[in-house]
Design an enzyme around this catalytic site. Structure first.
Site, PDB file in Angstrom:
ATOM      1  N   CYS A  22       0.871  -1.158   0.000  1.00 54.53           N
ATOM      2  CA  CYS A  22       0.000   0.000   0.000  1.00 54.53           C
ATOM      3  C   CYS A  22       0.915   1.217   0.000  1.00 54.53           C
ATOM      4  O   CYS A  22       2.133   1.086   0.067  1.00 54.53           O
ATOM      5  CB  CYS A  22      -0.849   0.005   1.253  1.00 54.53           C
ATOM      6  SG  CYS A  22      -1.576  -1.590   1.610  1.00 54.53           S
TER       7      CYS A  22
ATOM      8  N   LYS B 138       3.440  -1.409  -7.706  1.00 53.31           N
ATOM      9  CA  LYS B 138       4.705  -1.001  -8.327  1.00 53.31           C
ATOM     10  C   LYS B 138       5.899  -1.594  -7.594  1.00 53.31           C
ATOM     11  O   LYS B 138       6.841  -2.059  -8.208  1.00 53.31           O
ATOM     12  CB  LYS B 138       4.796   0.530  -8.334  1.00 53.31           C
ATOM     13  CG  LYS B 138       6.051   1.065  -8.987  1.00 53.31           C
ATOM     14  CD  LYS B 138       6.055   0.785 -10.470  1.00 53.31           C
ATOM     15  CE  LYS B 138       7.340   1.238 -11.136  1.00 53.31           C
ATOM     16  NZ  LYS B 138       7.503   0.623 -12.456  1.00 53.31           N
TER      17      LYS B 138
END
Ligand code: M6R
Length: 606
Positions: free
Chosen positions: A2, A601
């Protein structure tokens, strides 16, 4: 995986700033989003399931008032995406709110204990226990900082946490262990985030927090403490190397496309990495008994291609290994005569960091290539090289892959010279070729863009695609395949073309699409044989080969013309049309290439 963002302003409403920051951090997680602010001594929360814009449409983040707040993009690890499981999470009183990136390993044990003590745990997350642990401590009369220092000692696992408490409405507590966390020190207030891109338009000064550190920010000051001995640590801010304009889309519909087209520039920057650092890394690599190249996903593919470069230019054997397998496969072999070159765009991939810590314990030489100058990997490495590719926001790695390839090539050259495998002339000749790469990349991007769109149109409805290459371009096949499956969701397989006869060929039927990466190199002859084997079984042949290769053109159903290039440079150029094909396929399928489902990512959990 997160991302968190926290901000406290001297004046004005914080929610629009938090929302902008969250959008920039969306690459890190996007199954839910949330925000909490303190307004007139009351904690207010808005959160929901979906991407930030979807949640915002329902909850209107900017309706939150107050000059201090925390925010979160979620990529679920514990507890499915739901409003209850979205962050911020609160304690029983609704006065303490927490956002978290990481995994709390002992949360079940803590949860049981807290329930026994009368706490009501509302979510299925691992994070909520932190809010209740802090609640326990403030109930004992501790202020927020002291309560957090005490509570965090009970927590095992990895975390970047931001915590606010409505009874101390001017403070945000930040705590870090194994998940990235940066303070942003500004004139109009102070900030903290998993990634400085969130606050880069507010300040150009930041402080990376280290593991086992707790910081407190207010609109006027910041303080950092060691969690272990609770003593204050004095640390000055450093300048951020990202400019705000670097994180905008620059007129492109997606970051991924922008980043693909930025490659001529990022390659140029890679060529200009300082020779001093190249040399410093080349030195232990040349001397070590064993050299490992380690990475995950795309970064691993650069290691695979790199292993051919080190072997061919410098006669150096290197072993490319996937980070998550390394300790089990080779951990026991490490000793002071071993060097590890870790490759990680983000410098925060948990599997890679674990290898770094492990190898340090074994007194091996840990070195790294990363794109993020202040990332954790740089602090675990004896030596590191920064790719300088600029921030990569799209989840799919593109420009950072080619810049990693280029850096491997530069290192191979330095090592080749040190080991006297190449002479001064050969070294200079190679450098001349390398200097022409950015121009060649620009040419390839322009000349193959249209063909890539046509290929995407042709491929978009297939349920399986093969990617085959030989030699160093086995890595190109792997990387082309990864791009296609991660953003266009088309199941794809990649093999060294020589392997196709050993099993994969069984899947070839009439019209099965097979993409061949076939530059004019020493394997060009054999790859023609592999193409013929697939063709005679009805496969649809899509080839990337040089524009003068008539023989290949004749046997292909679809041909993408590529310029001639040195064998070791071909992976940098041949991946470009494959990135474009994957991008256009995703777009044609109505998918968002910047935010592929289930992916983040940087993967900061094991
Ligand atoms: O930041 P890193 O280079 O360590 O990330 C490694 C992988 O997670 C990353 O390359 C991933 O495979 C990307 N989705 C590839 O496009």
């Amino acid at each position: 995986m997160c991302r968190i963002f926290a901000a406290c302003l001297k004046d004005g409403k914080v929610s629009p700033i938090l929302k902008t920051g969250l959008k920039r951090l969306e690459y890190g997680g996007y199954d839910s989003a949330g925000m909490a602010t303190i307004d007139n001594g009351n904690l207010e929360i808005k959160k929901g399931v979906g991407k930030i814009d979807e949640v915002d449409r329902i909850v209107n983040f900017e309706s939150l008032n107050g000059n201090i707040g925390i925010a979160h993009n979620r990529w679920a690890t514990h507890g499915y995406p739901s409003i209850t499981n979205a962050h911020p999470l609160t304690d029983c009183t609704g006065e303490i709110a927490v956002v978290h990136n990481g995994v709390i390993e002992n949360f079940l044990e803590l949860k049981e204990e807290l329930i026994k003590n009368g706490h009501e745990i509302k979510s299925r997350t691992d994070t909520e226990v932190v809010a209740h642990l802090v609640e326990e401590e403030v109930k004992k009369g501790n202020d927020l900082v002291k309560a957090c220092l005490k509570a965090i000692k009970r927590v095992e696992g990895s975390y970047a946490l931001a915590i606010i408490y409505s009874k101390e409405p001017d403070k945000i507590v930040l705590i870090r262990k194994e998940s990235p966390l940066y303070l942003g020190i500004g004139k109009d207030g102070n900030f903290a985030s998993s990634d400085p891109v969130a606050f880069v338009d507010k300040t150009n000064l930041m402080i990376p927090l280290e593991d086992y550190e707790l910081a407190v920010i207010t609109p006027y000051y910041y303080k950092i403490y060691s969690i272990k001995d609770e003593k204050e640590i004095l640390r000055n801010p450093v300048e951020i190397d990202i400019k705000p304009q670097m994180i905008e889309k620059g007129g492109y519909p997606h970051y991924m496309l922008k980043e693909i087209f930025e490659q001529p520039i990022s390659l140029y920057y890679a060529i200009n990495v300082q020779r001093l650092y190249l040399n410093a890394i080349a030195e232990p690599m040349s001397r070590s008994k064993v050299n490992f190249l380690i990475g995950a996903g795309t970064s691993y593919h650069s290691c695979l291609a790199g292993s051919y470069m080190y072997s061919k230019i410098s006669g150096l054997a290197t072993i490319p290994v996937v980070a998550s397998e390394f300790i089990q496969q080779y951990g026991n072999t490490l000793d002071p005569d071993t060097s590890l070159l870790l490759v990680s765009q983000s410098g925060e991939t948990a599997d890679v960091l674990k290898v770094a810590s492990y190898a340090r314990m074994k007194a091996s030489t840990v070195m790294s290539i990363t794109n993020v100058v202040s990332s954790t990997i740089t602090r675990l490495s004896r030596l590191y090289l920064v790719q300088q590719a600029g921030p990569e926001i799209g989840v799919a790695a593109t420009k950072t892959y080619t810049s990693q390839l280029l850096i491997h090539l530069l290192l191979a050259l330095e090592i080749g010279k040190k080991r006297e495998k190449i002479n001064e002339n050969e070294y200079n000749e190679y450098y001349t070729k390398i200097r022409s790469i950015p121009k060649a990349a620009e040419f390839v991007l322009k000349s193959t863009d249209q063909k890539a769109k046509q290929a995407a149109e042709m491929l978009k409805d297939y349920t399986h695609i093969f990617y085959l290459g030989r030699g160093i371009n086995t890595a190109t096949a792997f990387e082309g395949r990864l791009k296609m499956l991660e953003i266009a969701y088309i199941p794809s397989s990649a093999f060294s073309a020589g392997e196709s006869k050993h099993g994969p060929i069984a899947l070839i039927e009439k019209n099965t699409p097979v993409i061949f990466i076939a530059p004019k190199d020493e394997s060009r002859k054999v790859i023609l044989g592999n193409i013929m084997e697939i063709k005679s079984r009805g496969g649809k042949i899509i080839t990337l080969g040089t524009n003068d290769d008539r023989e290949l053109k004749e046997v292909s159903d679809f041909y993408i013309d590529m310029p001639e290039a040195d064998e070791l440079i071909t992976p940098i150029l041949y991946i470009l049309p494959l990135q474009l094909i994957a991008y256009y396929t995703a777009v044609l399928k109505g998918l968002d290439p910047d935010k592929p489902r289930n992916l983040a990512k940087s993967v900061t959990v094991e």
